[in-house]
Design an enzyme around this catalytic site. Structure first.
Site, mmCIF file in Angstrom:
data_model
loop_
_atom_site.group_PDB
_atom_site.id
_atom_site.type_symbol
_atom_site.label_atom_id
_atom_site.label_comp_id
_atom_site.label_asym_id
_atom_site.label_seq_id
_atom_site.Cartn_x
_atom_site.Cartn_y
_atom_site.Cartn_z
ATOM 1 N N TYR A 107 0.850 -1.196 0.000
ATOM 2 C CA TYR A 107 0.000 0.000 0.000
ATOM 3 C C TYR A 107 0.891 1.254 0.000
ATOM 4 O O TYR A 107 0.721 2.160 -0.825
ATOM 5 C CB TYR A 107 -0.914 -0.011 1.232
ATOM 6 C CG TYR A 107 -1.619 1.297 1.478
ATOM 7 C CD1 TYR A 107 -2.637 1.724 0.643
ATOM 8 C CD2 TYR A 107 -1.254 2.129 2.543
ATOM 9 C CE1 TYR A 107 -3.277 2.941 0.849
ATOM 10 C CE2 TYR A 107 -1.883 3.338 2.759
ATOM 11 C CZ TYR A 107 -2.900 3.737 1.909
ATOM 12 O OH TYR A 107 -3.519 4.942 2.122
HETATM 13 O O1 LIG Z 1 -2.138 6.729 7.761
HETATM 14 C C1 LIG Z 1 -2.260 6.032 6.777
HETATM 15 O O2 LIG Z 1 -1.736 6.307 5.740
HETATM 16 C C2 LIG Z 1 -3.006 4.758 6.854
HETATM 17 O O3 LIG Z 1 -3.870 4.814 7.982
HETATM 18 C C3 LIG Z 1 -4.603 3.627 8.208
HETATM 19 O O4 LIG Z 1 -3.703 2.563 8.436
HETATM 20 P P1 LIG Z 1 -3.300 2.214 9.943
HETATM 21 O O5 LIG Z 1 -2.665 3.365 10.609
HETATM 22 O O6 LIG Z 1 -2.548 0.948 9.898
HETATM 23 O O7 LIG Z 1 -4.736 2.078 10.610
HETATM 24 P P2 LIG Z 1 -5.515 0.811 11.191
HETATM 25 O O8 LIG Z 1 -5.537 -0.271 10.221
HETATM 26 O O9 LIG Z 1 -6.796 1.323 11.711
HETATM 27 O O10 LIG Z 1 -4.594 0.387 12.413
HETATM 28 C C4 LIG Z 1 -4.402 1.273 13.519
HETATM 29 C C5 LIG Z 1 -3.521 0.652 14.548
HETATM 30 O O11 LIG Z 1 -4.155 -0.476 15.117
HETATM 31 C C6 LIG Z 1 -3.270 -1.588 15.127
HETATM 32 N N1 LIG Z 1 -4.079 -2.815 14.993
HETATM 33 C C7 LIG Z 1 -4.745 -3.051 13.858
HETATM 34 C C8 LIG Z 1 -5.526 -4.175 13.722
HETATM 35 C C9 LIG Z 1 -5.603 -5.071 14.802
HETATM 36 O O12 LIG Z 1 -6.280 -6.118 14.753
HETATM 37 N N2 LIG Z 1 -4.912 -4.786 15.932
HETATM 38 C C10 LIG Z 1 -4.150 -3.677 16.064
HETATM 39 O O13 LIG Z 1 -3.544 -3.471 17.113
HETATM 40 C C11 LIG Z 1 -2.324 -1.352 13.980
HETATM 41 O O14 LIG Z 1 -1.091 -2.010 14.228
HETATM 42 C C12 LIG Z 1 -2.207 0.144 13.991
HETATM 43 O O15 LIG Z 1 -1.200 0.521 14.882
HETATM 44 C C13 LIG Z 1 -5.457 3.321 6.996
HETATM 45 O O16 LIG Z 1 -6.125 2.095 7.187
HETATM 46 C C14 LIG Z 1 -4.644 3.254 5.745
HETATM 47 O O17 LIG Z 1 -5.539 3.118 4.654
HETATM 48 C C15 LIG Z 1 -3.787 4.485 5.583
HETATM 49 O O18 LIG Z 1 -4.569 5.571 5.221
#
Ligand SMILES: O=C(O)[C@H]1O[C@H](OP(=O)(O)OP(=O)(O)OC[C@H]2O[C@@H](n3ccc(=O)[nH]c3=O)[C@H](O)[C@@H]2O)[C@H](O)[C@@H](O)[C@H]1O
Length: 660
Positions: free
Chosen positions: A254
C-alpha cells in the site's frame, strides 16, 4: 425513475479500479502465455469460439438476446458503466458553483469515507461538485450507498464509474470544465495488500495515471489535490515525520503504491504543467468511517463481546498512531484546494512550471493503540476482551507522528480534535447508524386489539382498539409485548444476520411476518419451519404479499435446524423440555446468540418466567426487551394477552410502504 443507459467503454481487460474482494482472473497474462503453448487447450479454445459464433448466428434476434450478446462480446475487454440517460445535464448542474469565484470540483471516491465529508463540505460552502465512485465491495457497499445518500442530499451528483475508465473520464472532462480535481479514490488498507496486491497497483497506480491522463488532456487543465499517506514514511525512525524525511523504505505494498503515486505526480507536473498537491493523511477516523480500520472494528467487536487483537512491537514496544479526526483532514483538503495554483498546460502541452506540493495532514499527537481501546471501553461502557499479540509482519509500522509545520504555515492547517473527542463523535454515529437507528426505525407489535409499528417518533396503529402502550420512547421496555414485537426489536438491536423461527403446531402468522420484516430490515434471513404442507401454503399466501424472501421448511423443529448454519437468533415455539436439545442442535452458545422461547402456556394471560443462563436466576416478566451486549442467553417470553389474528395484523403490515 431515472433511465439507465449502458455505456460500453474500453477498460483495462482484467479488473475495475479498487476491485475489493477481487480474485485474480484466471485469464491473466500468465495463463494466456500458457495457453499459447498448449496445443490441446488451443484446439479447445478454437472449438469454443466456433461454437459461440454459431450460437449467435442462429439465435433469434430479439432485444434481450442482442443485449446479452453485446455484453458477452465485451466481457474480456470492457466493463459496463451505467450512467443516467441525462447524466451530462446532471453533472453540469451539480458542478456549477454558487458564485463566479467558486470552484468546479471532481471528487473521486465520493462515496468513500473522506470523499463523502469533502464533497459535502465543498457543496455547503458553495462550490460545484461532481462525485465519482465505483462502489466496489472492498467493504460493505450498504455503507457506501448510505454515504452516497448523504452526498445526494447535499446536492452532489455522484456518477457510478471507475477512474480506470478512460472513455468515461474523457466524456466527463468534455462535459464539465473542472477547475479542480480532489482525488480520493484508492485501494486503502495496509494489511489487505498481502491478500490482494493487484488491486493496489490497479487503483493507486494505474487508476491514478488514467486520471492524470484525463486531467492533462483537458483543454483547461484542472489543479489536482490528492490523498497520499503517512505510510510512505515506512521504516523511517526519525520523529516527528517531516516532508523532508526519506520515504524510500515502504513497509507495505500500500505504502509503495502511494509513494509511486507521489513520483508519478511529479512526472505529470514536470512534463505537462499540472498543478499537483499530495496530502499525506495520518490514520483518519470519524463518523462514516471505514469498517476495515482498527477503531471501527474494535468498536463492533467490543459491542459483540468478541476478542480484539492488539499488536505490540518487539520487547513489548508500544504501537501508536497519530490518529487524525476527519473534520480536521477535510479542512486541510479544502485549504489545499484554496491555495492550489492553476495548472499551466493546455491539452497536454506544458506552458510553464507548475506548482508541486506535499503536506502532512496529521494530528501531531500519537496515541498508543491500547489507549485507543481504553477510550472506546469508556465510551461504549463495555470492557473489551483484549489479546495482546506481537505485531504480525503484514505491512504495519510501529508508530506514526506528523510534523505539520509546513501545512500549518502554507495551508493554515490546524487540527483541533483530540482522540477522545473524535471517538466520542464516532461512537455516537456508530450507535445511531448500527444500533439505535434500527432499533427505533421499525418496531412492530400487536395484541388482540390491533397491531402497531413505530418508526422514530411516529407511531402507526392498526385495528379497532389499541392496547399496546410504549413506556419508553427508546423502546427499551414494553407493556404487552407480543413475540413479534419483541423479536423485531431484538433483531434490530442485534443486527442479526439470520433469524430462524420454528413455527410448530400452528404458530401465529403475525408473529412470523414480524420476524420476516425484522430479518429483512437487519439484512438477515428468515426461515420458517412449519409442521406440514397445509401450514406451508397458509404461510406462503400471507408472506408473498410482502415481497419478502422467506425460506419455508416443512418438518420438526429440531431436525430442520440440523441443516442450518450461522444462526444468530432463534425463536422456538416448543415445549420446555426441548430447550436444551434445541440449543445443542443450533449451537447457539458458541455464537453468543439469544434464544427466545414461548410455548402454548404463554398465551394464558399470566406473566411468564424466564431464566438467565448468565446468573441462573428466574424472573417473572410479562414482556422483556433484550438490549445489545447484556449477555443474556435465554429469554423465556410470554405475551399477556395472546395474539392478534394473523390475518388482521398481517394485512396491515403488508398493505403499505411503511417498511420500505
Ligand atoms: O495513515 C495512513 O496512511 C493509513 O492509515 C490507516 O492505516 P493504519 O494506521 O494501519 O490504521 P488501522 O488499520 O486502523 O490500524 C491502527 C492501529 O491499530 C493496530 N491494529 C490493527 C488491527 C488489529 O487487529 N490490531 C491492532 O492493534 C495497527 O497495528 C495500527 O497501529 C489506513 O487504514 C490506511 O488506509 C492508511 O490511510
Amino acid at each position: 425513475m431515472t433511465q439507465l443507459k449502458p455505456i460500453l467503454s474500453h477498460l483495462d481487460p482484467i479488473i475495475p479500479s479498487t476491485p475489493g474482494k477481487f480474485k485474480p482472473d484466471k485469464f491473466s497474462a500468465y495463463s494466456f502465455h500458457r495457453l499459447r503453448f498448449h496445443p490441446r487447450l488451443a484446439l479447445w479454445s478454437f472449438l469454443s469460439v466456433i461454437f459461440i459464433l454459431l450460437f449467435f448466428c442462429f439465435s433469434p434476434p430479439d432485444g434481450a438476446a442482442a443485449a446479452k450478446r453485446r455484453s458477452l462480446q465485451t466481457t474480456s475487454y470492457t466493463i459496463r458503466v451505467h450512467l443516467d440517460s441525462n447524466w451530462e445535464v446532471k453533472a453540469r448542474n451539480s458542478a456549477r458553483p454558487r458564485s463566479k469565484t467558486g470552484f468546479s470540483v471532481l471528487v473521486t471516491g465520493a462515496a468513500g469515507f473522506v470523499g463523502t465529508h469533502v464533497s459535502i463540505a465543498l457543496k455547503r460552502r458553495g462550490d460545484g461538485v461532481v462525485g465519482l465512485d465505483n462502489f466496489n465491495n472492498y467493504y460493505d457497499t450498504g455503507l457506501k450507498k448510505a454515504r452516497k445518500a448523504l452526498v445526494d442530499r447535499a446536492g452532489v451528483y455522484v456518477i457510478e464509474g471507475d477512474i480506470n475508465d478512460a472513455v468515461l473520464l474523457r466524456n466527463l472532462f468534455e462535459t464539465v470544465h473542472f477547475t479542480h480535481v480532489m482525488h480520493l479514490a484508492a485501494q486503502a488498507g495496509v494489511r489487505y495488500a498481502m491478500q490482494n496486491p493487484n488491486s493496489y497497483i490497479h487503483s493507486n497506480v494505474n487508476g491514478f495515471v488514467s486520471l492524470l491522463e484525463a486531467c492533462k488532456n483537458a483543454t483547461l487543465q484542472p489543479s489536482i489535490v490528492w490523498a497520499s499517506s503517512s505510510s510512505v514514511y515506512g521504516l523511517n525512525s526519525k520523529v516527528p515525520f517531516s516532508e523532508k524525511d526519506r520515504t524510500d523504505q515502504p513497509a507495505s505494498l500500500y505504502a509503495a503504491t502511494k509513494k509511486a503515486g507521489e513520483e508519478i505526480a511529479h512526472t505529470y507536473n514536470h512534463i505537462y504543467g499540472l498543478s499537483i498537491t499530495g496530502l499525506r493523511f495520518f490514520t483518519v477516523y470519524g463518523p462514516w468511517g471505514r469498517p476495515d480500520m482498527a477503531y471501527f472494528f474494535f468498536t463492533k467487536d467490543i459491542l459483540k463481546g468478541k476478542e480484539i487483537k492488539i499488536f505490540e512491537g518487539a520487547d513489548h514496544a508500544t504501537v501508536a498512531r497519530d490518529f487524525t479526526y476527519v473534520d480536521d483532514v477535510v479542512k486541510g483538503c479544502l485549504a489545499a484546494l484554496d491555495t492550489a495554483k492553476k495548472s499551466t498546460g493546455n491539452g497536454g502541452k506544458k506552458k510553464g512550471a507548475a506548482q508541486f506540493r506535499i503536506y502532512n495532514l496529521g494530528n501531531t499527537s500519537p496515541v498508543p493503540v491500547l489507549k485507543l481501546v481504553a477510550i472506546l471501553e469508556k465510551l461504549l461502557k463495555v470492557k473489551a476482551k483484549k489479546k495482546v499479540l506481537p505485531m504480525p509482519r503484514n505491512g504495519d509500522v510501529l508508530f506514526t507522528h506528523a510534523n505539520i509545520s509546513l501545512a500549518r504555515k502554507e495551508l493554515g492547517y490546524k487540527p483541533t480534535t483530540d482522540l477522545e473527542t473524535g471517538l466520542k463523535k464516532f461512537v455516537k454515529w456508530y450507535i445511531r447508524y448500527y444500533v439505535s437507528k434500527k432499533k427505533s426505525a421499525w418496531l412492530i407489535g400487536g395484541n388482540e386489539s390491533g397491531g402497531w409499528m413505530r418508526n422514530g417518533e411516529n407511531e402507526k396503529r392498526y385495528g379497532p382498539r389499541h392496547g399496546v402502550q410504549i413506556i419508553s420512547p427508546s423502546c427499551e421496555t414494553f407493556s404487552e409485548s407480543s413475540v413479534a414485537e419483541l423479536v423485531s426489536a431484538m433483531a434490530a438491536g442485534w443486527n442479526a444476520t439470520l433469524i430462524v423461527e420454528t413455527w410448530c403446531q400452528g404458530g401465529d402468522i403475525a408473529t412470523s411476518i414480524g420476524l420476516a420484516v425484522a430479518s429483512h430490515h437487519t439484512g438477515g434471513r428468515h426461515i420458517c419451519i412449519v409442521p406440514d404442507e397445509e401450514s406451508r401454503s397458509d404461510y406462503n399466501n400471507a408472506i408473498t404479499k410482502s415481497g419478502l424472501l422467506v425460506q419455508v421448511i416443512v418438518g420438526g423443529s429440531i431436525e430442520a435446524m440440523e441443516g442450518l448454519d450461522g444462526i444468530d437468533f432463534l425463536v422456538v415455539d416448543c415445549k420446555q423440555d426441548e430447550y436444551e436439545r434445541i440449543l445443542r442442535v443450533a449451537k447457539l452458545g458458541q455464537r453468543g446468540a439469544v434464544l427466545v422461547c414461548k410455548n402454548a402456556s404463554s398465551r394464558d394471560g399470566l406473566g411468564f418466567g424466564w431464566r438467565s443462563l448468565v446468573d441462573g436466576k428466574s424472573r417473572i416478566v410479562r414482556s422483556v426487551f433484550l438490549p445489545v451486549g447484556k449477555g443474556l442467553d435465554i429469554a423465556h417470553v410470554g405475551a399477556k394477552t395472546g395474539h392478534v389474528k394473523g390475518d388482521n395484523l398481517g394485512k396491515n403490515l403488508l398493505s403499505g410502504n411503511e417498511f420500505s
